[in-house]
Each structure stands twice: as structure tokens, then as C-alpha cells.
Design a protein around this motif. Sequence first.
Motif, PDB file in Angstrom:
ATOM      1  N   GLN A  11       6.232   2.576 -11.246  1.00 44.51           N
ATOM      2  CA  GLN A  11       6.155   2.289  -9.802  1.00 44.51           C
ATOM      3  C   GLN A  11       6.082   0.777  -9.638  1.00 44.51           C
ATOM      4  O   GLN A  11       5.412   0.097 -10.422  1.00 44.51           O
ATOM      5  N   LEU A  12       6.749   0.271  -8.611  1.00 44.48           N
ATOM      6  CA  LEU A  12       6.555  -1.127  -8.220  1.00 44.48           C
ATOM      7  C   LEU A  12       6.082  -1.064  -6.772  1.00 44.48           C
ATOM      8  O   LEU A  12       6.792  -0.557  -5.896  1.00 44.48           O
ATOM      9  N   VAL A  13       4.847  -1.493  -6.562  1.00 44.69           N
ATOM     10  CA  VAL A  13       4.285  -1.436  -5.208  1.00 44.69           C
ATOM     11  C   VAL A  13       4.437  -2.836  -4.613  1.00 44.69           C
ATOM     12  O   VAL A  13       3.864  -3.805  -5.139  1.00 44.69           O
ATOM     13  N   THR A  14       5.201  -2.953  -3.533  1.00 40.49           N
ATOM     14  CA  THR A  14       5.567  -4.295  -3.053  1.00 40.49           C
ATOM     15  C   THR A  14       4.520  -4.943  -2.144  1.00 40.49           C
ATOM     16  O   THR A  14       4.416  -6.158  -2.090  1.00 40.49           O
ATOM     17  N   CYS A  15       3.766  -4.150  -1.389  1.00 41.27           N
ATOM     18  CA  CYS A  15       2.818  -4.671  -0.385  1.00 41.27           C
ATOM     19  C   CYS A  15       3.533  -5.567   0.630  1.00 41.27           C
ATOM     20  O   CYS A  15       2.908  -6.430   1.268  1.00 41.27           O
ATOM     21  N   ALA A  16       4.827  -5.380   0.783  1.00 38.44           N
ATOM     22  CA  ALA A  16       5.627  -6.258   1.645  1.00 38.44           C
ATOM     23  C   ALA A  16       5.371  -6.006   3.131  1.00 38.44           C
ATOM     24  O   ALA A  16       4.904  -4.937   3.518  1.00 38.44           O
ATOM     25  N   GLY A  17       5.686  -6.992   3.920  1.00 35.15           N
ATOM     26  CA  GLY A  17       5.539  -6.862   5.371  1.00 35.15           C
ATOM     27  C   GLY A  17       4.919  -8.104   5.964  1.00 35.15           C
ATOM     28  O   GLY A  17       4.531  -9.018   5.247  1.00 35.15           O
ATOM     29  N   VAL A  18       4.837  -8.102   7.299  1.00 32.04           N
ATOM     30  CA  VAL A  18       4.278  -9.281   7.966  1.00 32.04           C
ATOM     31  C   VAL A  18       2.751  -9.189   7.949  1.00 32.04           C
ATOM     32  O   VAL A  18       2.183  -8.233   8.470  1.00 32.04           O
ATOM     33  N   PRO A  19       2.084 -10.181   7.346  1.00 31.26           N
ATOM     34  CA  PRO A  19       0.623 -10.127   7.317  1.00 31.26           C
ATOM     35  C   PRO A  19       0.017 -10.587   8.631  1.00 31.26           C
ATOM     36  O   PRO A  19       0.639 -11.384   9.320  1.00 31.26           O
ATOM     37  N   PRO A  20      -1.166 -10.121   8.979  1.00 32.34           N
ATOM     38  CA  PRO A  20      -1.943  -9.133   8.241  1.00 32.34           C
ATOM     39  C   PRO A  20      -1.530  -7.714   8.590  1.00 32.34           C
ATOM     40  O   PRO A  20      -1.104  -7.442   9.703  1.00 32.34           O
ATOM     41  N   LYS A  21      -1.675  -6.839   7.618  1.00 27.86           N
ATOM     42  CA  LYS A  21      -1.389  -5.428   7.873  1.00 27.86           C
ATOM     43  C   LYS A  21      -2.584  -4.807   8.595  1.00 27.86           C
ATOM     44  O   LYS A  21      -3.730  -5.076   8.243  1.00 27.86           O
ATOM     45  N   ARG A  22      -2.281  -3.989   9.583  1.00 29.72           N
ATOM     46  CA  ARG A  22      -3.334  -3.294  10.336  1.00 29.72           C
ATOM     47  C   ARG A  22      -2.968  -1.821  10.454  1.00 29.72           C
ATOM     48  O   ARG A  22      -1.790  -1.459  10.373  1.00 29.72           O
ATOM     49  N   GLY A  23      -3.975  -0.976  10.676  1.00 29.09           N
ATOM     50  CA  GLY A  23      -3.755   0.445  10.972  1.00 29.09           C
ATOM     51  C   GLY A  23      -2.851   1.160   9.983  1.00 29.09           C
ATOM     52  O   GLY A  23      -3.042   1.092   8.769  1.00 29.09           O
ATOM     53  N   LEU A  24      -1.829   1.813  10.513  1.00 24.60           N
ATOM     54  CA  LEU A  24      -0.918   2.623   9.710  1.00 24.60           C
ATOM     55  C   LEU A  24      -0.183   1.788   8.661  1.00 24.60           C
ATOM     56  O   LEU A  24       0.068   2.232   7.537  1.00 24.60           O
ATOM     57  N   ASP A  25       0.153   0.562   9.056  1.00 27.17           N
ATOM     58  CA  ASP A  25       0.843  -0.359   8.154  1.00 27.17           C
ATOM     59  C   ASP A  25      -0.014  -0.640   6.909  1.00 27.17           C
ATOM     60  O   ASP A  25       0.480  -0.753   5.790  1.00 27.17           O
ATOM     61  N   LEU A  26      -1.323  -0.718   7.133  1.00 21.48           N
ATOM     62  CA  LEU A  26      -2.266  -0.991   6.046  1.00 21.48           C
ATOM     63  C   LEU A  26      -2.369   0.200   5.097  1.00 21.48           C
ATOM     64  O   LEU A  26      -2.569   0.044   3.898  1.00 21.48           O
ATOM     65  N   SER A  27      -2.215   1.401   5.646  1.00 23.14           N
ATOM     66  CA  SER A  27      -2.434   2.586   4.807  1.00 23.14           C
ATOM     67  C   SER A  27      -1.161   3.154   4.184  1.00 23.14           C
ATOM     68  O   SER A  27      -1.221   4.067   3.375  1.00 23.14           O
ATOM     69  N   THR A  28      -0.007   2.592   4.552  1.00 20.99           N
ATOM     70  CA  THR A  28       1.245   3.137   4.015  1.00 20.99           C
ATOM     71  C   THR A  28       1.742   2.300   2.834  1.00 20.99           C
ATOM     72  O   THR A  28       2.149   1.151   3.015  1.00 20.99           O
ATOM     73  N   PRO A  29       1.708   2.863   1.633  1.00 20.91           N
ATOM     74  CA  PRO A  29       2.157   2.075   0.479  1.00 20.91           C
ATOM     75  C   PRO A  29       3.679   2.027   0.389  1.00 20.91           C
ATOM     76  O   PRO A  29       4.353   2.991   0.767  1.00 20.91           O
ATOM     77  N   GLN A  30       4.212   0.896  -0.041  1.00 21.32           N
ATOM     78  CA  GLN A  30       5.664   0.829  -0.274  1.00 21.32           C
ATOM     79  C   GLN A  30       5.903   0.860  -1.770  1.00 21.32           C
ATOM     80  O   GLN A  30       5.659  -0.132  -2.459  1.00 21.32           O
ATOM     81  N   ILE A  31       6.361   2.019  -2.217  1.00 22.71           N
ATOM     82  CA  ILE A  31       6.490   2.225  -3.659  1.00 22.71           C
ATOM     83  C   ILE A  31       7.953   2.378  -4.043  1.00 22.71           C
ATOM     84  O   ILE A  31       8.668   3.177  -3.432  1.00 22.71           O
ATOM     85  N   ILE A  32       8.381   1.604  -5.025  1.00 16.13           N
ATOM     86  CA  ILE A  32       9.728   1.787  -5.571  1.00 16.13           C
ATOM     87  C   ILE A  32       9.553   2.464  -6.936  1.00 16.13           C
ATOM     88  O   ILE A  32       8.939   1.892  -7.842  1.00 16.13           O
ATOM     89  N   PRO A 360      -6.567   4.227  -1.630  1.00 17.37           N
ATOM     90  CA  PRO A 360      -6.063   3.297  -2.648  1.00 17.37           C
ATOM     91  C   PRO A 360      -5.046   2.302  -2.079  1.00 17.37           C
ATOM     92  O   PRO A 360      -5.070   1.123  -2.431  1.00 17.37           O
ATOM     93  N   ALA A 361      -4.173   2.761  -1.181  1.00 17.56           N
ATOM     94  CA  ALA A 361      -3.171   1.847  -0.604  1.00 17.56           C
ATOM     95  C   ALA A 361      -3.850   0.784   0.260  1.00 17.56           C
ATOM     96  O   ALA A 361      -3.503  -0.399   0.207  1.00 17.56           O
ATOM     97  N   GLU A 362      -4.839   1.196   1.039  1.00 18.02           N
ATOM     98  CA  GLU A 362      -5.561   0.228   1.874  1.00 18.02           C
ATOM     99  C   GLU A 362      -6.284  -0.793   1.002  1.00 18.02           C
ATOM    100  O   GLU A 362      -6.275  -2.000   1.283  1.00 18.02           O
ATOM    101  N   ALA A 363      -6.914  -0.300  -0.072  1.00 18.11           N
ATOM    102  CA  ALA A 363      -7.651  -1.209  -0.958  1.00 18.11           C
ATOM    103  C   ALA A 363      -6.697  -2.215  -1.607  1.00 18.11           C
ATOM    104  O   ALA A 363      -7.007  -3.409  -1.703  1.00 18.11           O
ATOM    105  N   LEU A 364      -5.522  -1.735  -2.020  1.00 12.64           N
ATOM    106  CA  LEU A 364      -4.556  -2.639  -2.658  1.00 12.64           C
ATOM    107  C   LEU A 364      -4.037  -3.681  -1.656  1.00 12.64           C
ATOM    108  O   LEU A 364      -3.951  -4.870  -1.966  1.00 12.64           O
TER     109      LEU A 364
END
Length: 426
Positions: A11-32, A360-364
Amino acid sequence: MGNLIIKNARQLVTCAGVPPKRGLDLSTPQIIEDGAIIIQGGIVDMVGTTEEIEDRLAHGHWYEDPEEFTTIDASGQVVVPGFVDPHTHACFTGHRHQEVEWRLQGKPYLEIMAEGGGILRTVQHVRDADEGALAEETYQRLMLMLSLGTTTVEIKSGYGLDTETELKQLRAIAKAAVMAEERMTVVPTFLGAHALPVEFRDRREQFIDLVCKEMIPRVAEAKLARFCDVFCETGVFTAEESSRILRTAKEAGLRPKIHADEIDECGALDVGVELEAVSADHLLVTSPEGIAKLADSETCAVLLPGTAFCLQAGRFAPARQMIDAGCAVAIATDCNPGSCYTESMPLTMGLAAFGMGLTPAEALHAATINAAHAIALGDEVGSLEDGKSGDLVLLEMPDYRHLVYHFGINQVGMVVKKGEIVHVRD
Ligand code: NIG
Ligand code: FE
């Protein structure tokens, strides 16, 4: 500034996106799945599946010389961005293990400090320390952090409490940063108002004057810090005093941060939000009203679950309510010789999950992209996407959720900073 290709990551987890992540964006992992990445000249050039990356390499005639790329096979491993630790007091010398027993016997943290222990004990050690030795000890701590996956760290002063020692401590941080150069990004924060020093016990007004009129101008002039922080707490510095210090700092070009609501709610969060602090940190006892204010602001909540754990505070910061209200949440170790002596971001993620209820996604995300935002580096580090620094960790695990699930051990196999391999597990 390396040229690096990583392929076949489970898995490569990108954590990509416009910071800061909030709400749903924070809890949704982007996994390749079967992820891969190309880093060129230290900067992420492409992130995708191994197939996509191989296709680009086959047709990417525009790459300088394929021979100049190091290729890593990450089979069976997970790749995540290098961790960002946005709140530490990692520049110190001398230990305070005896305080653990006092606290376990029920003596409160602030009482130990009022008797000349706590922060004031470390102040004695740091005042007595040689600048070079302090830098060396800090550097060793940075290398331990690196072995645990941290590639960017904030370090505060605050164990000097007089002008010369505060400057000495900030110079030691700068020296440690040079020693760790190319391996770790270090962001310095001035925390002259960390405690009232003994010699000012009956002259607090004069100490605030000293911080505002002498320390801040000298720190700003020497460009030794990017931020200014204050320990705003009942029995330490009041909201009014903190506001004066942070306003002065802001005018001098040091962006505000604030230790808020760690033990008592004394108005610290209001000061932080009003002065548009980059972050408000701790927030253990923040009320629902405080959470609503924070959610409406640009100030990032930096939560320190390790400190709540070690101080046996009986509670953790209300992170779930904060996330549900839309606050920007990051986590940090708070690495210091008193209230929380750990260099480990993975352990902090575990505590964030089991103590505060983060997924786990939020913590990461809280330990990477949002942590980068909390030190105003959200555009440079904290995620794996085109144009950002090639900072990443290879984790020996089948799924990124083992970061919190399998806690208390080091699962870091390799650390990459700006495309260079800077740490390999023994
Ligand atoms: O964040 N709260 C104030 N400062 C540190 C503790 C520093 C110390 O005990 O030496 C903290 O917990
Ligand atoms: Fe702190």
C-alpha cells in the motif's frame, strides 16, 4: 536531493489534499495498492501504481539518466509520508526520572513546578550546559526520531528563561539542525514564556517586559525562530500576559502558537483564535464552546495524547468532538524531559487511536499532512504528491492500520528524506 524510484509497495498511503484536512477528508485514507513513486531531485515527480510508474519510466525519455535513479523494491511493505512532529521540547539536557515517582504518588505537575522542580529543574540544567554539548544531545534525539519515521520536527526553546540562555538554546537547535541537514527538517520556536524563572518570582510584570522588550527583538533579529509560543495556564502565564507576548511577537514577525487548556481553561484558546495562532496545543480540557470557536477558525488543534497519558490526566483531549465539529486536528509527541519523554510518533498515533478515538486514517493524517500545516509547512511536506518533498517511510507491515494496531514497537524499515535513503533498519 536524491533520485529514487520505489515500486511494488503493498500500500502507498498518500495523505494528499489541501491542508488542513477536516471531517470526512480527515477520515478517508487515499491508498494505492501495489503503489509506486518517482522522486527526482528530492521532489515527488509521480505517484501511482507500479504499472503506471513502469509505463512512465518506459516512455519517460525526458528523465535525465535512468542510471542515476536508485530503485527500491518495497514488496510486502507499506509506504507513508515521513512523519511530522509539530510540538516538541527536544532541546534539553538532564533527566527528571524522580518526578515520575512523585507524580505516581499523586503530586500534581504544577505543584512540582511551584516547588522549583519540573520545567525549572531543566532550566538549571540547560543554563549550566555548553552550547555545543546541547546541540549534540539534541542531534542524537533527532536521529532517534528519524529511526522512528519522523522527517520534520518543531523544537521549542523555553529552558533558558533568560535572554542569553534562550538564545543559546535556539542556537543549539540551529546547530543540531545543521548536523541533521538533508536528513531532517527542523523548525524552531521561541518559548521564552514557558515558566516564571525563580529570580522573577515576585516581579512577573518585569519578566513579561523582558520577554517583550529584549528577548523577542533579539530572537527575531537573529532569525533564530519562526514561531513564538507561550505556556498559558493557571499558575503559569495568564491570558492577558500571553496576549501581550504573542502580539509583540507577531509584530516582530514570529507567528503565534499557544499552549492552551492543558490543565485549566483560562482563556488561552480565545487568545490563540483572536491572534490567529498557527496552532493551539494540548486542549485537554477544552469546552464545547471552545471547540466550536476552534472549528470556525484557521487555528490548528495540536493534540498531545502522550502527555495526557503520562500525566495520568484522567482524560484525553476531546478529539472526537473536535473532528466532528470540523476542527483541523494534528498530533505531536511533546517530547520533553518532564510531562512526556518519548520521541515516537507511531506510539503517539497509537495513543491517539486508543486514547482519543481517532481512526487509523485520522491518526496518520494528523501525524503527517495536518501536522505539517500546524507548523506552516503544509505546502512542502506531509503528503506524497507531485511537487512535494520526497520524504517517506517504508513500514514493515501488511496494512497501514498496523501503525496503531501493532503498537509500542518500531516497524520502520527505511526512511527517505528528499529522495535520499537516510535510515535503514539494522
Ligand atoms: O508541553 N506544558 C508545558 N510544557 C511542556 C512540559 C515541559 C516540561 O515539563 O519540561 C508540555 O507539557
Ligand atoms: Fe509543550
